[in-house]
Design an enzyme around this catalytic site. Structure first.
Site, short mmCIF file in Angstrom:
data_model
loop_
_atom_site.label_atom_id
_atom_site.label_comp_id
_atom_site.label_asym_id
_atom_site.label_seq_id
_atom_site.Cartn_x
_atom_site.Cartn_y
_atom_site.Cartn_z
N PHE A 152 0.87 -1.18 0.00
CA PHE A 152 0.00 0.00 0.00
C PHE A 152 0.90 1.22 0.00
CE2 PHE A 152 -2.36 3.53 1.70
CZ PHE A 152 -3.59 3.41 1.08
N ASP A 240 9.41 2.74 1.51
CA ASP A 240 8.24 3.48 1.97
C ASP A 240 8.15 3.29 3.49
OD1 ASP A 240 5.70 4.20 2.83
OD2 ASP A 240 4.70 3.53 1.00
N LYS A 269 2.86 10.39 8.17
CA LYS A 269 2.18 9.91 9.38
C LYS A 269 2.77 10.49 10.65
CE LYS A 269 -0.10 5.82 7.52
NZ LYS A 269 -1.48 6.31 7.72
#
Length: 419
Positions: A152, A240, A269
């Site tokens: 993702f 990532d 985040k």
């Protein structure tokens, strides 16, 4: 306020109080697109690892905004930094630089142990940071990007092309081509894919721990192989670390647990502690100079307000030794959970943990948890995900551990899914 503690159900507001949340959800359904489905609750405020809904019910937040609220809710140093910066200078165009922006880039390069020539690009989210990484891959002059099954990387059309889940991709096909998906931790499959696309391989992109897939860690051997193959074929290795970065795993960045340094790392985040900020770190002279003047941009990325929030987040993590807390509380959670009937394994590192269940009951357990005053997440049918604030205490964790142990005892799981 009549607020209830976790495990004690609704507050004493009665029907009039409960109606507030119901009314707000009705307003939500009439005003916002249904992109995220029906929200579980309307949250009104937070403090530390707790949040309260519109009816005054308290919850232990073990999801942390999906690994975003690194310092919990309302940390005084974080609030002060944002307020001070907002009163000083909140935004400029990228025709100008600001001191917080420069300081944050320098701090990230230092924490990442980045070599000379490394550079940072700021964005607003992980998706946007990954879009910048895709442009860097294209700048190699080659086309094929290898990504992983279960990956993702975001929902914008470029990042979506690297995201494996068909349900996310299908409505927007055709997406960017030349993306090849290979199984997680299958070294032979990775070698074969690289060999097949060697002449046109621009990058391999991986998450050191796949969060949305159910907290699936990549092995050290697999990450080391990806590093070896990308060097051999002059391709970029992109990590990532949107979910794994910023002390989440017990190191500043998850790749540091393996001693494998990428060419490109994307962050977001937890970096802003709740304020939107993303970043791309390019390691070394080559990657650091790949995006030239005018080849990428952002209006809000790295503005002084976002940079101040991120600097405060990093400073508190260091000043309060939260990496040590992540390790100790994470170990405590793992050891208690692994001893429970119905739990077959606990995956992940630090405070990014996946509770592997003996049956596909994660959604049901997550629903029971929120009714009892705990917010957890079911990313896959047989996995519960915990990504709480890095400030979570052992005592707070124990309230959840006691509840889930009791719940699993009262609702036994079996391998065939029977309850």
């Amino acid at each position: 306020m009549g607020m209830s503690a976790p495990g004690h159900g609704p507050s004493e507001h009665g029907e009039a109080g409960l109606e507030k949340g119901a009314v707000d959800l009705q307003r939500y359904s009439h005003a916002l697109m249904g992109t995220f489905g029906v929200p579980m609750r309307v949250l009104a405020r937070g403090e530390g690892s707790y949040v309260w809904d519109a009816d005054g019910n308290r919850y232990l937040d073990l999801l942390g905004g999906i690994a975003v609220n690194a310092l919990g809710h309302g940390h005084p140093a974080w609030v002060e930094a944002i307020a001070t910066q907002a009163a000083t200078l909140s935004h400029t165009s990228n025709f100008f630089a600001t001191e917080p922006q420069i300081a944050l880039a320098e701090r990230l390069l230092d924490l990442a142990h980045a070599p000379s020539g490394s550079r940072v690009f700021f964005a607003n989210s992980g998706t946007e940071a990954n879009e910048a990484a895709i442009k860097m891959a294209r700048k190699t002059g080659k086309g094929t990007i290898i990504a992983l099954e279960g990956s993702f990387h975001g929902r914008s059309t470029g990042a979506l092309a690297l995201t494996h889940k068909e349900a996310y991709r299908a409505p927007f096909a055709p997406l960017m081509g030349d993306v090849v998906f290979v199984p997680v931790n299958d070294e032979d499959a990775l070698r074969a894919a690289v060999a097949e696309h060697a002449a046109d391989l621009s990058a391999i992109i991986v998450e050191p721990i796949q969060g949305e897939a159910g907290v699936i860690p990549l092995t050290h051997a697999y990450l080391a192989l990806a590093r070896e193959l990308t060097r051999r074929h002059e391709a970029l290795l992109i990590f990532d670390e949107v979910q794994t970065g910023v002390a989440r795993t017990g190191a500043w960045f998850a790749h540091q647990l393996h001693g494998v340094q990428p060419d490109v790392m994307t962050l977001a985040k937890g970096l802003g502690g709740g304020f939107p900020v993303g970043a791309l770190v390019a390691f070394g002279e080559g990657p650091g100079s790949m995006l030239g003047k005018g080849e990428h941009g952002t209006t809000f990325g790295g503005n002084p307000l976002a940079a101040a929030a991120a600097l405060a987040t990093l400073r508190v993590i260091e000043d309060e030794d939260l990496i040590a807390n992540v390790k100790s509380v994470g170990t405590h959670l793992r050891e208690r959970l692994e001893a429970m009937d119905g739990v077959v394994e606990v995956r992940g590192e630090g405070l990014l943990l996946g509770i592997g269940l003996a049956a596909p009951a994660s959604a049901e357990i997550a629903q029971a948890a929120v009714k009892a005053g705990f917010i957890v997440n079911p990313p896959s049918p047989d996995t519960l995900r915990l990504v709480p604030a890095l400030t979570l205490t052992t005592a707070e964790a124990d309230t959840f551990l006691t509840w889930i142990e009791g719940h699993l005892a009262a609702h036994p799981l079996t391998d065939d899914g029977d309850r």
